[in-house]
Motif scaffolding. Structure first.
Motif, PDB file in Angstrom:
ATOM      1  N   SER A  67       0.837  -1.183   0.000  1.00 41.85           N
ATOM      2  CA  SER A  67       0.000   0.000   0.000  1.00 41.85           C
ATOM      3  C   SER A  67       0.881   1.245   0.000  1.00 41.85           C
ATOM      4  CB  SER A  67      -0.896  -0.030   1.242  1.00 41.85           C
ATOM      5  OG  SER A  67      -1.821   1.016   1.165  1.00 41.85           O
ATOM      6  N   HIS A  91       0.318   5.541  -0.303  1.00 40.56           N
ATOM      7  CA  HIS A  91      -0.653   6.641  -0.408  1.00 40.56           C
ATOM      8  C   HIS A  91      -2.074   6.103  -0.511  1.00 40.56           C
ATOM      9  CE1 HIS A  91       2.253   9.801  -0.817  1.00 40.56           C
ATOM     10  NE2 HIS A  91       2.915   9.061  -1.681  1.00 40.56           N
ATOM     11  N   ASN A  92      -2.376   5.115   0.242  1.00 38.07           N
ATOM     12  CA  ASN A  92      -3.711   4.513   0.224  1.00 38.07           C
ATOM     13  C   ASN A  92      -4.043   3.826  -1.090  1.00 38.07           C
ATOM     14  OD1 ASN A  92      -4.691   4.771   2.772  1.00 38.07           O
ATOM     15  ND2 ASN A  92      -5.477   6.860   2.415  1.00 38.07           N
ATOM     16  N   LYS A  93      -3.033   3.641  -1.904  1.00 36.04           N
ATOM     17  CA  LYS A  93      -3.280   2.942  -3.159  1.00 36.04           C
ATOM     18  C   LYS A  93      -2.589   1.601  -3.110  1.00 36.04           C
ATOM     19  CE  LYS A  93      -3.917   6.376  -6.775  1.00 36.04           C
ATOM     20  NZ  LYS A  93      -3.199   7.090  -7.818  1.00 36.04           N
ATOM     21  N   LYS A  94      -3.232   0.600  -3.717  1.00 33.55           N
ATOM     22  CA  LYS A  94      -2.603  -0.703  -3.765  1.00 33.55           C
ATOM     23  C   LYS A  94      -1.547  -0.711  -4.870  1.00 33.55           C
ATOM     24  CE  LYS A  94      -6.743  -3.250  -2.849  1.00 33.55           C
ATOM     25  NZ  LYS A  94      -7.502  -4.360  -3.394  1.00 33.55           N
ATOM     26  N   VAL A  95      -0.377  -1.187  -4.521  1.00 33.42           N
ATOM     27  CA  VAL A  95       0.669  -1.308  -5.550  1.00 33.42           C
ATOM     28  C   VAL A  95       1.330  -2.676  -5.411  1.00 33.42           C
ATOM     29  CG1 VAL A  95       1.176   1.150  -5.688  1.00 33.42           C
ATOM     30  CG2 VAL A  95       2.392  -0.271  -4.041  1.00 33.42           C
ATOM     31  N   ILE A 101      -5.337  -1.659 -10.152  1.00 34.12           N
ATOM     32  CA  ILE A 101      -6.702  -1.157 -10.321  1.00 34.12           C
ATOM     33  C   ILE A 101      -7.645  -2.352 -10.250  1.00 34.12           C
ATOM     34  CG2 ILE A 101      -8.298  -0.007 -11.906  1.00 34.12           C
ATOM     35  CD1 ILE A 101      -5.721   1.228 -13.218  1.00 34.12           C
ATOM     36  N   PRO A 130       0.937   0.468  -9.821  1.00 32.37           N
ATOM     37  CA  PRO A 130      -0.342   0.612  -9.126  1.00 32.37           C
ATOM     38  C   PRO A 130      -1.347  -0.429  -9.602  1.00 32.37           C
ATOM     39  CG  PRO A 130      -0.073   2.346 -10.755  1.00 32.37           C
ATOM     40  CD  PRO A 130       1.218   1.602 -10.706  1.00 32.37           C
TER      41      PRO A 130
END
Lengths: 680, 156
Positions: free
Chosen positions: A583, A585-589, A600, A598
């Motif tokens: 994770s 910046h609150n994004k899954k990578v 989606i 990243p």
């Protein structure tokens, strides 16, 4: 006979002739002394005149006629080619084009061209008159009705030698003036029959109009032939008269002496060539055979097919591809060996068929490129710049659907390069560059893509200026701007609402433009990149798919729904452990081959109903746009398949992240994912 | 009298929630039974999805949703009316479609100013035919309402 059925042919051919007029005029401008160009131009103009007169477009015929007069004067060296003359001729060609376009769109092709006609007249009169009488060689095809030896003036020395030698060896030289009946329908066929008879009795040395023009029916009612034979004049006359639809045959003896009375300077050349005469005679028949052998196949190799028919063929084939998919599924589920083998064979054959049909729809990009020389010339004039345009790879072929779309973006880029790229001659001199700027257009194939590059040696892109502008327009923030790579900075100029030109000009720079270009190209499934060196020039390069109608996709399943991802944007597929998802910046990578990519989740993006899977592993498709990547999370991979791209219709436009749809083997519709819009 | 006949409107009658609606036959290209509909994500709520209509991908609108009626399960009588307008082909899901009738022009009255609480710009008029009340639809407004327009500007 209805003229309507010829209208399309007329319009097509007129366009071709106008194009060739444009091309050759540009050549002539570069090389004003090149009289072969003038001849080419004259020929196109003459054909155009004949065609439009036949079709009853008087204005078109009149203007072409006037233009032809000027060209004739140039051809006969009564006029010297100047830019002023060419400008008027160019203008005339423009008007002709407008008329033809008018006819194409159902109009009458009428236009007020008095002013232009006057200008042409002035050119013809003003400078041509004093020499008017010196040359009797009128345009060959207009001299029909005088059985005088119009041919002599066009004989070259080789032909003169042949004639001389044949006289010495007891042959006689005859000049035949043959007139076809007015209502003759198959002119070319009659000409062919006449030639066959003549070649039985002797050797045809020359004809006016040329054999090729005769074959293509580019003459009115009559033509003239020079024949070397041992037969009597009357016999030949009788034989020729046996061909039907011949109005009259006039045979007269032809002597070379006539020529000397008409043009004085030919004597010297004759003397020179007499020495080589003996060998020349032996070669003559061979040479002619070669000529005819060369011409014959050319006329038979291509046919004109209406584009609608090709489209219909393509549509039918698309239906076949859908059914093929269905058959494959059935065969797989039945596990019947013979059926499977047959389906496999059919798949292979239809694959070949697909290649042929797609190839048939390929057109050379020249169709788009050919209008650029004129455009660049005009633009350069308007902007007061000097431009040398080079075109490479005009023969590169692209699907017609792509060709139709790519014209406008290219025009935009060229205008942009001329307006903002290439500097004024004085500025260039100060910078130590040649006054003449260079603009290169290059197209080439690579893999399943076509690349088009537009490069100029102008000012290049000023990084600072772009960043300042982008920041002040709010396209990026100051902090972001610091970290941008060169390429990212250049991409900025294609964001919407961006224009770096200091002042808005007529040619380009209204703030809309490059972003439209970018959108168009991306909607075609391509992409555009910019490379630039400050003060050295820029290269805009466009990558396009070869075809838009049938594409390879990866079919995937998300819950109950099936989606297709174009293979062209997929780098690879992977199955990843849930625990490897990180994770940021609150994004899954994920860490994919050393890069942070990243993720989606398509189920979220497409709001697919249903519970989320909670497996240990998840399937990911790694996609790419330019040098950015992303991973799409899906439930299952179904497999790779060729599908027919269909639009969602006019009602559902601009659906987010969906570029179209396709029909699967089971008859259901699957949506095609536009991976470009998923990567921001 | 042929002149009078010309002023008749030939219309297809369909049913939706016990009300009867009419669309001019000239705008209808076919009536289809229900089949698999592929959902298209991120579109207006009343866009049900797309179907394969003999090789052409055709969008389908759920008229119940469009008119703000309660959703109902599809039954054997549920139909898709394929309408053609402004180069667009769109299917409308209706409860039932069963009739083609001639509506004399004099039977048509303009839409009443207030019909319930719904804003009804898609109603062209009302026709009284003996004991039946038919609502004439303005297809243009059925297909493109403010919502759709707003959707387009947001995304375009």
């Amino acid at each position: 006979m209805e003229t309507n059925e010829y209208l399309e042919v007329f319009i097509d051919e007129s366009k071709e002739h106008i194009q060739s007029l444009n091309d050759h005029l540009l050549e002539l401008e570069k090389n004003p002394s090149d009289l072969t160009m003038v001849n080419e131009i004259f020929r196109s103009a003459h054909t155009l005149k004949g065609m439009s007169a036949t079709m009853g477009y008087q204005d078109l015929a009149d203007l072409t006629h006037k233009m032809e007069n000027v060209l004739d004067a140039v051809r006969n060296q009564q006029l010297v080619v100047t830019t002023a003359i060419l400008d008027v001729v160019f203008e005339a060609v423009d008007q002709l084009e407008e008329m033809v376009m008018d006819i194409a769109s159902g109009g009458e092709g009428r236009k007020d061209v008095v002013h232009l006609v006057e200008q042409l007249n002035a050119i013809e009169r003003g400078e041509a008159l004093p020499e008017e009488n010196s040359n009797t060689a009128a345009p060959v095809s207009e001299s029909d009705h005088q059985p005088q030896s119009t041919l002599v003036s066009t004989l070259d020395e080789f032909e003169m030698t042949v004639l001389r030698e044949s006289n010495d060896q007891g042959y006689q030289n005859l000049e035949l003036h043959i007139t076809l009946r007015e209502d003759c329908l198959l002119k070319a066929a009659r000409v062919f029959m006449v030639f066959e008879i003549l070649e039985q009795s002797g050797e045809v040395i020359k004809s006016a109009p040329t054999v090729q023009d005769l074959e293509e029916e580019k003459f009115e009612q009559s033509f003239t032939v020079l024949l070397v034979t041992k037969d009597k004049a009357e016999e030949i006359e009788k034989k020729v008269m046996k061909v039907s639809e011949i109005e009259s045959v006039k045979v007269q003896n032809f002597s070379i002496e006539q020529r000397s009375s008409q043009s004085g300077n030919s004597e010297d050349t004759n003397k020179l060539s007499e020495e080589k005469g003996a060998t020349a005679v032996a070669e003559a028949p061979v040479k002619q055979e070669k000529d005819t052998a060369k011409k014959a196949p050319v006329s038979n190799k291509t046919i004109r097919v209406n584009i609608d028919r090709l489209d219909a063929l393509m549509n039918l084939f698309e239906e076949l591809v859908i059914d093929r998919g269905r058959l494959e599924q059935i065969a797989d589920s039945l596990k019947h060996t013979e059926l499977q083998e047959t389906v496999e064979r059919m798949t292979r054959i239809s694959g070949d068929l697909q290649n042929i049909i797609l190839n048939m729809r390929m057109v050379p990009i020249d169709q788009v490129f050919n209008r650029f020389p004129r455009m660049v010339r005009q633009l350069a004039k308007d902007l007061g710049k000097q431009i040398n345009l080079e075109i490479e790879g005009a023969e590169t072929e692209l699907d017609r659907t792509v060709i139709d779309e790519i014209g406008d973006p290219l025009v935009h880029l060229i205008r942009n390069a001329l307006d903002h790229g290439v500097e004024l001659p004085e500025v260039r001199e100060q910078k130590g560059k040649p006054r003449e700027g260079s603009l290169k257009l290059n197209a080439y194939h690579s893999g399943n893509h076509v690349f088009i590059e537009i490069s100029d040696d102008g000012a290049g892109i000023n990084r600072e200026k772009v960043i300042n502008k982008a920041v002040s327009n709010g396209v990026v923030t100051n902090d972001q701007a610091e970290n941008l790579t060169e390429k990212q900075v250049y991409q900025l100029i294609m964001e919407s609402g961006f224009s770096t030109a200091d002042k808005i000009s007529d040619v380009s720079g209204r703030g809309v433009g490059l972003d439209v270009v970018k959108n168009t190209i991306e909607s075609l499934g391509g992409n555009i990149t910019i490379d630039s060196t400050f003060e050295k020039g820029s290269i805009f390069s466009i990558q396009l798919p070869l075809t838009l109608s049938i594409i390879s996709v990866m079919l995937v399943e998300i819950k109950e729904e099936k989606y297709a991802v174009p293979l062209s944007s997929i780098i690879e597929t992977a199955v990843i452990k849930k625990s490897n998802i990180m994770s940021a910046h609150n994004k899954k990578v994920i860490d994919f081959r050393g890069k942070v990519v990243p993720l989606i989740d398509l189920q979220d993006v497409f709001e697919v109903p249903g519970e989320k899977h909670d497996d240990e592993y998840c399937s990911v498709i790694i996609i790419r746009k330019g040098d950015k990547m992303a991973g799409l999370i899906v439930d299952t991979f179904i497999g790779q398949q060729e599908v027919v791209l269909k639009s969602l219709g006019n009602y559902l436009t601009d659906v987010f992240a969906i570029s179209g749809a396709t029909i699967l083997g089971d008859g259901q519709v699957a949506l095609i994912i536009d991976s470009n819009s998923l990567i921001v | 009298m042929p002149q009078d006949n010309k002023q008749d409107i030939k219309a297809i009658i369909f049913q939706l929630n016990d009300e009867e609606f009419a669309i001019s036959v000239q705008q209808v290209s076919g009536i289809e039974r229900m089949q698999h509909i592929t959902r298209v994500p991120q579109t207006a709520s009343f866009v049900k999805g797309v179907i394969n209509l003999r090789g052409v991908v055709t969008p389908i609108i759920d008229l119940r949703k469009r008119f703000g009626l309660d959703a109902a399960d599809f039954t054997d009588s549920t139909r898709m009316i394929i309408v053609y307008m402004d180069e667009m082909e769109v299917g409308l899901i209706v409860d039932a479609a069963y009739d083609v009738i001639d509506i004399p022009e004099e039977a048509v009255e303009p839409a009443p100013e207030v019909v319930g609480a719904v804003d009804v710009d898609y109603i062209e008029g009302v026709a009284k035919l003996e004991d039946r009340l038919l609502i004439l639809l303005n297809l243009n407004n059925v297909l493109t309402d403010e919502e759709v327009r707003a959707l387009k500007t947001v995304e375009g």
